[in-house]
Structures are given as structure tokens and as C-alpha cells.
Design an enzyme around this catalytic site. Structure first.
Site, mmCIF file in Angstrom:
data_model
loop_
_atom_site.group_PDB
_atom_site.id
_atom_site.type_symbol
_atom_site.label_atom_id
_atom_site.label_comp_id
_atom_site.label_asym_id
_atom_site.label_seq_id
_atom_site.Cartn_x
_atom_site.Cartn_y
_atom_site.Cartn_z
ATOM 1 N N GLY A 133 63.975 25.123 54.158
ATOM 2 C CA GLY A 133 64.809 26.065 54.908
ATOM 3 C C GLY A 133 65.866 25.290 55.669
ATOM 4 O O GLY A 133 65.750 24.072 55.831
ATOM 5 N N CYS A 158 59.786 20.050 52.240
ATOM 6 C CA CYS A 158 60.971 19.812 53.078
ATOM 7 C C CYS A 158 60.757 20.443 54.464
ATOM 8 O O CYS A 158 59.882 20.000 55.190
ATOM 9 C CB CYS A 158 62.219 20.345 52.380
ATOM 10 S SG CYS A 158 63.717 19.644 53.066
ATOM 11 N N TYR A 159 61.483 21.502 54.827
ATOM 12 C CA TYR A 159 61.252 22.108 56.137
ATOM 13 C C TYR A 159 59.788 22.538 56.269
ATOM 14 O O TYR A 159 59.206 22.464 57.354
ATOM 15 C CB TYR A 159 62.181 23.318 56.328
ATOM 16 C CG TYR A 159 61.972 24.025 57.653
ATOM 17 C CD1 TYR A 159 62.493 23.500 58.834
ATOM 18 C CD2 TYR A 159 61.222 25.192 57.722
ATOM 19 C CE1 TYR A 159 62.277 24.133 60.051
ATOM 20 C CE2 TYR A 159 60.994 25.832 58.942
ATOM 21 C CZ TYR A 159 61.535 25.298 60.098
ATOM 22 O OH TYR A 159 61.320 25.924 61.307
ATOM 23 N N HIS A 169 62.083 17.860 46.975
ATOM 24 C CA HIS A 169 61.906 19.173 46.340
ATOM 25 C C HIS A 169 61.301 19.053 44.945
ATOM 26 O O HIS A 169 62.010 18.735 43.996
ATOM 27 C CB HIS A 169 63.261 19.890 46.258
ATOM 28 C CG HIS A 169 63.762 20.334 47.587
ATOM 29 N ND1 HIS A 169 63.444 21.560 48.135
ATOM 30 C CD2 HIS A 169 64.535 19.706 48.503
ATOM 31 C CE1 HIS A 169 64.005 21.673 49.326
ATOM 32 N NE2 HIS A 169 64.665 20.561 49.575
ATOM 33 N N GLU A 220 60.441 21.415 43.072
ATOM 34 C CA GLU A 220 60.785 22.586 42.244
ATOM 35 C C GLU A 220 62.086 22.417 41.470
ATOM 36 O O GLU A 220 62.350 23.182 40.547
ATOM 37 C CB GLU A 220 60.837 23.851 43.122
ATOM 38 C CG GLU A 220 61.982 23.930 44.133
ATOM 39 C CD GLU A 220 61.699 23.203 45.446
ATOM 40 O OE1 GLU A 220 60.839 22.301 45.468
ATOM 41 O OE2 GLU A 220 62.356 23.526 46.462
ATOM 42 N N SER A 250 68.872 53.069 29.767
ATOM 43 C CA SER A 250 70.281 52.683 29.657
ATOM 44 C C SER A 250 70.549 51.948 28.352
ATOM 45 O O SER A 250 71.697 51.715 28.002
ATOM 46 C CB SER A 250 70.644 51.773 30.822
ATOM 47 O OG SER A 250 69.966 50.533 30.665
ATOM 48 N N GLY A 251 69.470 51.565 27.660
ATOM 49 C CA GLY A 251 69.660 50.735 26.473
ATOM 50 C C GLY A 251 69.602 49.257 26.834
ATOM 51 O O GLY A 251 69.624 48.398 25.962
ATOM 52 N N GLY A 252 69.519 48.952 28.140
ATOM 53 C CA GLY A 252 69.435 47.570 28.589
ATOM 54 C C GLY A 252 67.994 47.080 28.596
ATOM 55 O O GLY A 252 67.064 47.834 28.310
ATOM 56 N N VAL A 253 67.835 45.805 28.950
ATOM 57 C CA VAL A 253 66.522 45.175 28.879
ATOM 58 C C VAL A 253 65.520 45.806 29.854
ATOM 59 O O VAL A 253 64.411 46.174 29.470
ATOM 60 C CB VAL A 253 66.634 43.663 29.231
ATOM 61 C CG1 VAL A 253 65.290 42.983 29.110
ATOM 62 C CG2 VAL A 253 67.658 42.988 28.361
ATOM 63 N N ASP A 254 65.928 45.953 31.111
ATOM 64 C CA ASP A 254 64.961 46.318 32.146
ATOM 65 C C ASP A 254 64.382 47.714 31.936
ATOM 66 O O ASP A 254 63.162 47.899 31.951
ATOM 67 C CB ASP A 254 65.597 46.224 33.541
ATOM 68 C CG ASP A 254 66.269 44.880 33.768
ATOM 69 O OD1 ASP A 254 65.947 43.943 33.006
ATOM 70 O OD2 ASP A 254 67.098 44.774 34.676
ATOM 71 N N SER A 255 65.264 48.700 31.749
ATOM 72 C CA SER A 255 64.734 50.063 31.598
ATOM 73 C C SER A 255 63.958 50.182 30.290
ATOM 74 O O SER A 255 62.955 50.898 30.219
ATOM 75 C CB SER A 255 65.840 51.111 31.698
ATOM 76 O OG SER A 255 66.790 50.963 30.672
ATOM 77 N N LYS A 314 63.814 38.147 35.467
ATOM 78 C CA LYS A 314 64.426 38.634 34.213
ATOM 79 C C LYS A 314 63.867 37.948 32.956
ATOM 80 O O LYS A 314 63.570 38.606 31.967
ATOM 81 C CB LYS A 314 65.937 38.411 34.284
ATOM 82 C CG LYS A 314 66.712 39.071 33.183
ATOM 83 C CD LYS A 314 67.413 40.282 33.723
ATOM 84 C CE LYS A 314 68.208 41.015 32.693
ATOM 85 N NZ LYS A 314 68.705 42.279 33.260
#
Ligand code: XMP
Length: 512
Positions: free
Chosen positions: A56, A83-84, A170, A172, A224-229, A368
Site C-alpha cells: 500500500g 511490502c507495506y 513483491h 506477485e 448481449s452476445g458477449g462473454v460475461d452474460s 475475466k
């Protein structure tokens, strides 16, 4: 959702907090981010196998320094401060933190002083990534140094009698060569996790959860035709089958042949599917509208109206399925970039309250890329899973100025050429989002021996991890040249093509 194992990450505002969660999940262990202010009872209720305190921007001595509840030290759960996070742990245990003589950013070589536990199997001299102003100058009682670098005599610490560890660097970030192994040691050797979290186990648990949440009820979903929905709908479809009805609305602002393609792709879906061609309604409402936010509002409101009409015909339904993702629900203390407040991203916002619907959000714990893996597990077509994101208001925010049928046709044709060529040249999958924009200006050109005065098309392609920040994509010149050539030759009314070389921030991905 129920999870067998979980690593809890307390967020102190680091830009890397989400990255820690992703790295742990890549190891096959579910991990979750909570603000550092989370109380002890809430932590106990989550029953984590281990807790990571993120980095942080603060200093532990600042008046308003973010500090976790001191009680976490007595929870008898392994702790890792990064770190922090290390400075906070050391400070609360009686160590001393001071401003470093020289701030340290970038690479350093890690010298391992004790290679049991956290540094088991970690080689001497491997590169680690530092990013800090303060550093630890006195160890807390009963702690020892387990690693140092040329600039940091205390780069990693460990308690002698309890499972508390700290890293000044770090683990990560990819620049820390042994970062994955260090996190793996923490998660498996120290916390005792087994790593049973993956797309298949997620699907199994999520399907069970949806079933028990819905009982015998029906649900609707705006596709919507998108990935998520799509992934959300398939998951709920697997749980309740045709008690789920998905509604796909053609707003008239879709890309070339998109409505047809989307309908085709849902032909064998495990849910009921309704297609509504509302393009004329939307176009009429948008006539003469220039202001981007007005366009968004009009489309959002009209969408709700169309959806409501369809839903009412289905009878009483109490649940709405939405493809909300984890980055949208994290109560993070990190600054999340300005875009969320700069544009009102409508999606189907407003629907649940208006229609008295309860939300079912089966993807709210996923990033995602994880959603894409779950989609593969559900055997959803790769074509849908790899699609670039597309905004709810669609081409309406890619035609600058007012929207007409003619402009929509020009933009659709240009966009289609761009995307075709990106696919052909294997560029599509390395790009987060690519599209064409129609500008509200004419420029002078010459075609044959004639002077022309026609439209300009801008091409936009960006690379990004989450859409919050983005960089313009470097596409080989010959591909751009070919796209430009085709657009100008094949589309009547366009005599100039430009490529957008702005990053986000300070620009945004969409032009409106
Ligand atoms: P910006 O333009 O804000 O876009 O950098 C970030 C991401 O959000 C998408 N976007 C939208 N999505 N409704 C949506 O559903 C909207 O009004 C909207 N505006 C932008 C954009 O395509 C990008 O992926």
C-alpha cells in the site's frame, strides 16, 4: 459461494492487490480480497487457510495509517505481509520501520538466509522486485531475517515460533523470478492448502448454489452476445434449464451481421431464448442526439422498456441473471481508475429495482480470464469466449455526432474490414478490443482525378488486462496499410483512415 479452501487478502491500497489474488488462484486455491478494515468476526466466518496483507502507499507512522485489527495476530492463521503488509505486521509486533535513506524501486538480487518454509527450494541470487520508501530497521521480538538484498539487509522475515512471514519485495509481479514458488510455499507448505479450485470445481459448486438459490423459480437474463452474460446464462441454464429465459435485444447499434451471428450461436443453448428486433425504436429515439451521455441514457431507458415488455409476457418472474465480474464487486481501497465515473456504463443497470427482481450473479467471484475458462468448461464456442468486449450502447458511441442509418452502414462496413483483417493476421486474440469510429468531419481527398470531400474513419485497438487501463496496440504497418486501403476503396463516403495512438489514461478506450 462455499469454498473448500480460501486465502484471504487484506487490501491496503496497493496497485498489485488484484494481482496477488490472481496468482493464488493460478495455484488452484480460491482467494478473495477484503478491505483491511474487515473485522475479526468476519474473518473468522470466512475461515481462511491463510491471510496475506497487501502492499500500500502509506507509511505506518502516518496519523491516518491503515492498520488491521491487532487481533489478526492471534487468530492462529498463517500470515504473510507484502511490502507495506510486512511493515504493518512488524510495527504491530514491536519492530521498527523507518524511511529508507534511498527509496528502492525495481530489481534486486535475493540472498536466501534460511531456505525452510517460505524460501524452500528458492535459489540464491534470483531477481526480486522492490517498490518501497520505508523499510524495516529493527526486527520484532522472536523474528529472524530469512532473506536480504544488497540494499535491504531485511528483505524477508519470519517468526521463530508462529507462522508469520513478511516480504519487502513483491512476489506477485512477474519480475520477481521466484515469486510463484514463494507464494506456492506459503499456500501449500505453510497454510496446508491442497489446490482443488479450478474451472470444473467452480462450475459444480456454482450450479449447486444457483439451484438452491432459485428453488423451483424461473429467471430471466439479458444476453448481449458477449462473454460475461453468455457464460452466466450457460451456467444458470445448466442449473435450471428452460426455467431460464434469455432475451437478446437488437438495438440497431450492433455490428455487421451481429444479431444473426448471436442468434445462431445460441441455437443449442440449454435455456429458452427470445430475440427482439427493436432497432427501429432505438433509432427513432436517438434521432438528432449528439451528446454521448444522452445517447447512453436513451439507450439504457429504451432497453429497460423493451426488456420489461418481453418479461411481462412471461408471467411473474423474480430473478434476473447478470454477468457481473469480480473487479466490479471488490470493495477495494485501491484507486480504480477514473473511467467508472467518467462514463455512465449502463449495461442493464436500473432493471432490478424497477422490476422488483433479485439478482443472480454466478460470476461475481471471477476475473475475466477465469470466466473464459469456465466458459470452456461449459463447452461454449471459442468464438464467443474470445470476443472483444462491446459496449451496451454499441455503435451509438462510435459514431461521433448524431446517428443515422447511413452512418451506421458506413461504420459497420469499416469495422468489419478492420476486424476481418485482424483475425486473418492473427492479431485479434492478442488485442483486448479493436473497432472503428466514424468521425463527424469531412476531409479533402483525391480519387482518380476527382477531388473528394468525405468522412474520416479512426481505427482503435488497445491491449489491456481489465479495461481500466489500456495501451494502444502496436499493429504491424503493413496490416494497417492494408486495412486503410480496403476501407477507402470499398466503402463509399470514406476518404481517410487514421490510427488512434492514445493510451488510457489519459484517453478512454471508446471515443465517447
Ligand atoms: P472506456 O471507454 O471507459 O471503456 O475506457 C472501458 C470499457 O468499457 C466499455 N464501455 C461500455 N460498456 N456500456 C457498456 O456496457 C457503456 O456505456 C460503455 N462505455 C464503455 C468499453 O467498450 C471498454 O471495454
Amino acid at each position: 459461494m462455499q469454498h473448500g479452501e480460501r486465502i484471504l487478502i487484506l487490501d491496503f491500497g496497493s496497485q498489485y492487490t488484484q494481482l496477488i489474488a490472481r496468482r493464488i488462484r493460478e495455484l488452484g486455491v480460491y482467494s478473495e480480497i477484503k478491505p483491511y478494515t474487515i473485522g475479526l468476526d468476519a474473518i473468522r466466518a470466512l475461515a481462511p487457510q491463510g491471510i496475506i496483507l497487501s502492499g500500500g502507499p502509506s507509511s505506518v507512522y502516518a496519523d491516518d495509517a491503515p492498520l488491521p485489527e491487532a487481533g489478526i495476530l492471534e487468530l492462529d492463521v498463517p500470515l504473510l505481509g507484502i511490502c507495506y503488509g510486512l511493515q504493518v505486521l512488524a510495527f504491530q509486533l514491536g519492530g521498527r520501520v523507518d524511511p529508507a535513506g534511498r527509496r528502492e524501486y525495481g530489481r534486486a538480487a535475493l540472498q536466501v538466509d534460511r531456505d525452510t518454509d517460505l524460501f524452500y527450494g528458492i535459489e540464491n541470487g534470483s531477481q526480486v522486485w522492490m517498490s518501497h520508501g520505508d523499510h524495516l530497521t529493527r526486527l520484532p521480538h522472536d523474528f529472524e531475517v530469512i532473506g536480504h538484498t544488497a540494499n535491504a539487509p531485511i528483505a524477508a522475515i519470519s517468526s521463530r515460533s508462529s507462522k508469520i512471514f513478511g516480504l519487502q519485495f513483491h512476489p506477485e509481479v512477474v519480475h520477481t523470478e521466484s515469486g510463484r514458488d514463494i507464494l506456492s510455499n506459503f499456500v501449500f507448505r505453510i497454510c496446508g492448502c491442497t489446490g482443488d479450485w479450478n474451472a470444473a470445481s467452480f462450475v459444480e459448486t456454482a450450479v449447486e448454489d444457483v439451484r438452491s438459490a432459485l428453488g423451483g423459480e424461473r429467471a430471466i437474463c439479458a444476453l448481449s452476445g458477449g462473454v460475461d452474460s453468455t457464460v452466466a446464462a450457460y451456467l444458470v441454464g445448466r442449473a435450471i434449464g428452460h426455467r431460464l429465459t434469455c432475451i437478446f435485444v437488437d438495438t440497431g447499434m450492433l455490428r455487421l451481421n451481429e444479431a444473426q451471428q448471436v442468434c445462431d450461436s445460441y441455437r443449442n443453448a440449454p435455456f429458452d431464448f427470445i430475440f427482439v428486433d427493436a432497432s427501429r425504436r432505438f433509432l427513432e429515439k436517438l434521432q438528432g442526439i449528439v451528446d454521448p451521455e444522452r445517447k447512453r441514457k436513451i439507450i439504457g431507458e429504451e432497453f429497460i422498456r423493451v426488456f420489461e415488455e418481453q418479461a411481462n409476457q412471461l408471467g411473474r418472474i423474480r430473478y434476473l441473471v447478470q454477468g457481473t465480474l469480480y473487479p466490479d464487486v471488490i470493495e477495494s481501497v485501491s484507486t480504480r481508475g477514473p473511467s467508472a465515473t467518467i462514463k455512465s456504463h449502463h449495461n442493464v443497470g436500473g432493471l432490478p429495482e424497477k422490476m422488483g427482481l433479485s439478482l443472480i450473479e454466478p460470476l461475481r467471484e471471477l476475473f475475466k480470464d477465469e470466466v473464459r475458462r469456465v466458459g470452456s468448461e461449459l463447452r461454449i464456442d471459442e468464438c464467443i469466449l474470445k470476443r472483444h468486449p462491446f459496449p451496451g450502447p454499441g455503435l451509438a458511441v462510435r459514431i461521433l455526432g448524431d446517428i443515422t442509418r447511413e452512418k451506421l452502414d458506413v461504420l459497420r462496413a469499416a469495422d468489419d474490414i478492420f476486424i476481418q483483417e485482424l483475425r486473418q493476421s492473427d492479431q485479434y486474440d492478442r488485442i483486448w478490443q479493436a473497432f472503428a469510429v466514424l468521425l463527424p468531419i469531412q476531409t479533402v481527398g483525391v480519387m482518380g482525378d476527382e477531388r473528394t470531400y468525405e468522412n474520416v474513419v479512426a481505427l482503435r485497438a488497445v491491449t489491456s488486462l481489465d479495461g481500466m487501463t489500456a495501451d494502444w496496440a502496436s499493429i504491424p504497418n503493413d496490416i494497417l496499410a492494408h486495412v486503410s486501403n480496403r476501407i477507402i476503396n470499398e466503402i463509399k463516403g470514406v476518404n481517410r483512415v487514421v490510427y488512434d495512438i492514445s493510451s488510457k489514461p489519459p484517453s478512454t478506450i471508446e471515443w465517447e
